[in-house]
Design a protein around this motif. Structure first.
Motif, PDB file in Angstrom:
ATOM      1  N   GLU A 177      -2.857  -3.231  14.048  1.00  0.00           N
ATOM      2  CA  GLU A 177      -4.052  -2.602  13.706  1.00  0.00           C
ATOM      3  C   GLU A 177      -4.090  -2.156  12.188  1.00  0.00           C
ATOM      4  O   GLU A 177      -5.164  -1.929  11.649  1.00  0.00           O
ATOM      5  N   VAL A 178      -2.796  -1.709  11.606  1.00  0.00           N
ATOM      6  CA  VAL A 178      -2.961  -1.429  10.119  1.00  0.00           C
ATOM      7  C   VAL A 178      -3.130  -2.597   9.130  1.00  0.00           C
ATOM      8  O   VAL A 178      -2.686  -3.647   9.212  1.00  0.00           O
ATOM      9  N   PRO A 179      -4.246  -2.221   8.309  1.00  0.00           N
ATOM     10  CA  PRO A 179      -4.835  -3.101   7.587  1.00  0.00           C
ATOM     11  C   PRO A 179      -3.874  -3.590   6.401  1.00  0.00           C
ATOM     12  O   PRO A 179      -3.176  -2.872   6.023  1.00  0.00           O
ATOM     13  N   ALA A 180      -3.725  -4.913   6.337  1.00  0.00           N
ATOM     14  CA  ALA A 180      -2.766  -5.360   4.893  1.00  0.00           C
ATOM     15  C   ALA A 180      -3.790  -6.339   4.155  1.00  0.00           C
ATOM     16  O   ALA A 180      -4.575  -6.840   4.475  1.00  0.00           O
ATOM     17  N   LYS A 181      -3.357  -6.388   2.901  1.00  0.00           N
ATOM     18  CA  LYS A 181      -4.125  -7.330   1.944  1.00  0.00           C
ATOM     19  C   LYS A 181      -3.389  -8.515   2.336  1.00  0.00           C
ATOM     20  O   LYS A 181      -2.559  -9.166   1.882  1.00  0.00           O
ATOM     21  N   LEU A 182      -4.402  -9.906   2.575  1.00  0.00           N
ATOM     22  CA  LEU A 182      -3.715 -10.983   2.855  1.00  0.00           C
ATOM     23  C   LEU A 182      -3.909 -11.874   1.753  1.00  0.00           C
ATOM     24  O   LEU A 182      -4.623 -11.762   1.091  1.00  0.00           O
ATOM     25  N   PRO A 183      -2.631 -12.509   1.532  1.00  0.00           N
ATOM     26  CA  PRO A 183      -2.475 -13.359   0.260  1.00  0.00           C
ATOM     27  C   PRO A 183      -3.280 -14.790   0.394  1.00  0.00           C
ATOM     28  O   PRO A 183      -3.758 -14.906   1.598  1.00  0.00           O
ATOM     29  N   SER A 184      -3.317 -15.597  -0.389  1.00  0.00           N
ATOM     30  CA  SER A 184      -3.986 -16.876  -0.069  1.00  0.00           C
ATOM     31  C   SER A 184      -2.897 -17.532   0.710  1.00  0.00           C
ATOM     32  O   SER A 184      -1.900 -17.523   0.871  1.00  0.00           O
ATOM     33  N   PHE A 185      -3.624 -18.460   1.384  1.00  0.00           N
ATOM     34  CA  PHE A 185      -3.057 -19.289   2.656  1.00  0.00           C
ATOM     35  C   PHE A 185      -1.964 -20.124   1.887  1.00  0.00           C
ATOM     36  O   PHE A 185      -2.062 -20.747   0.884  1.00  0.00           O
ATOM     37  N   PHE A 186      -0.838 -20.435   2.612  1.00  0.00           N
ATOM     38  CA  PHE A 186       0.488 -20.763   2.236  1.00  0.00           C
ATOM     39  C   PHE A 186       1.118 -20.107   0.888  1.00  0.00           C
ATOM     40  O   PHE A 186       1.996 -20.947   0.591  1.00  0.00           O
TER      41      PHE A 186
END
Length: 399
Positions: A177-186
């Motif tokens: 549940e802790v938010p994280a910054k998602l990188p671009s796919f792959f």
């Protein structure tokens, strides 16, 4: 006098105790220097790992230990989704599968460039050889990529410099549940962060909250046996040792005679900030399948070249490719998609999948030189050449 190292908060001067005097040749008393019992030296090293009691019991993080392995060793399994899992969408319409071929001039130029790059190869076969036939082979490479997110936790600590202490202010969010910054796919990435509301202040377990540790070089005495007189106080007969002034011991250099050094764990602060670290890792898991072809070229060569992209499909979950003219590609797609689903869904969260099909052009060229027939291969978009039995090489070797 029996030596007893001082280990109280009020005094951190380990050793340096005065005691019985030393009577030199002139009958003048000299203060003696004493070492602590050797058995105490191991006690000065302190614990090698923090005790379990140092870590609070955090809801949702009960299996977290120091050094990783939260949840019983490895990554934390993702929770069951609270909303329906997106269903895979049908793949786009299949294109017309066409097989491009190379021209004779392209094959000849690639062969000449190959021969010129070899110091021991004569250019004559590439220059004077006559191409008698060219055969194109359908060689496909299927690639499946599964982009996943995995999470793991571990207890960590750092010297306390006045950082906020928020443990038990409110229940911490769960690991997923802790938010994280998602990188671009792959695109692979990694993020390490403190879990909010898990930080507490504890006494340093290494120095027992003193900020200093007994010096292991002198076992906390502040002095060591004099290396010149070997502890006797004399060099020859009644010649007093001038290095230690007849004491038989010299001041310990590493701790500057204090008998203790600053604790490296808490950096002398006496307290540690203890918290849970969350590691979020995004990984692109890729598997390839290359269709066996009967040209005679080894498949290992094809891993070094690129091909023409015939098909590409990217979505949350992909369907196995259908309608492809080569059934080996269809079977490989079905197998790899099933394997990725089983392998990665239990330890990570699948975010996106992508499947591609490349045509890797392979041309087998037969040519005649000096009345004999020979073969070479031209393959990949880079027009690489393989000619294992080149007919004109010298006998030199490269050391």
């Amino acid at each position: 006098m029996e030596h007893q190292p001082v280990l109280t908060q009020q005094s951190r001067n380990y050793g340096a105790a005065a005691g019985a005097g030393y009577a030199g040749p002139a009958g003048q008393a000299r203060p003696a220097m004493f070492a602590p019992p050797a058995a105490l030296e191991n006690d000065f090293l302190g614990p090698s790992a923090p005790p379990a009691s140092m870590f609070d019991n955090m809801p949702g993080y009960e299996g977290t230990v120091a050094g990783g392995g939260g949840g019983g060793g490895g990554f934390l399994p993702p929770p069951m989704p609270a909303f329906p899992t997106p269903q895979p969408q049908p793949a786009p319409e299949q294109p017309i599968w066409n097989i491009p071929s190379i021209t004779e001039n392209t094959a000849r130029e690639a062969f000449a460039l190959f021969a010129s790059s070899k110091c021991c190869y004569s250019a004559a076969p590439a220059k004077d050889g006559v191409i008698t036939s060219m055969e194109a082979f359908n060689t496909y490479r299927y690639r499946l990529e599964t982009f996943t997110e995995s999470r793991s936790t571990e207890w960590s600590h750092e010297p306390y410099h006045g950082q906020p202490v928020d443990s038990f202010v409110q229940p911490p969010a769960g690991p997923w549940e802790v938010p994280a910054k998602l990188p671009s796919f792959f695109m692979e990435d990694k993020q390490v962060m403190k879990v909010p509301y898990t930080s507490s202040m504890k006494a340093c377990h290494v120095c027992v909250g003193m900020g200093r540790k007994p010096c292991k070089d002198c076992a906390g005495a502040g002095n060591k046996v004099c290396w010149v007189c070997n502890g006797s106080g004399y060099r020859h007969g009644d010649d007093r040792c001038h290095h230690c002034c007849g004491r038989g011991r010299e001041s310990c250099t590493p701790c500057q005679g204090q008998g203790s050094k600053q604790c490296n764990t808490c950096q002398g602060k006496q307290q540690l900030l203890v918290y849970i670290n969350l590691t979020v890792k995004w990984t692109n898991n890729s598997d390839n399948y290359v269709v066996e072809q009967s040209s005679g070229l080894q498949l290992d060569n094809l891993s070094k070249v690129s091909g023409k992209e015939l098909f590409k499909d990217s979505q949350y979950m992909v369907y196995p490719v259908m309608g492809f003219p080569d059934p080996a590609v269809v079977n490989a797609a079905q197998r790899l998609i099933n394997e990725h689903q089983v392998k990665y869904s239990s330890t990570s969260r699948i975010l996106q999948q992508r499947q591609t099909i490349e045509l890797i052009p392979v041309t087998r060229v037969t040519y005649s030189w000096k009345g004999k027939s020979h073969i070479y291969f031209v393959y990949g978009n880079e027009f690489k050449v393989n000619a294992d039995n080149y007919p004109a090489t010298c006998c030199c070797t490269v050391m």
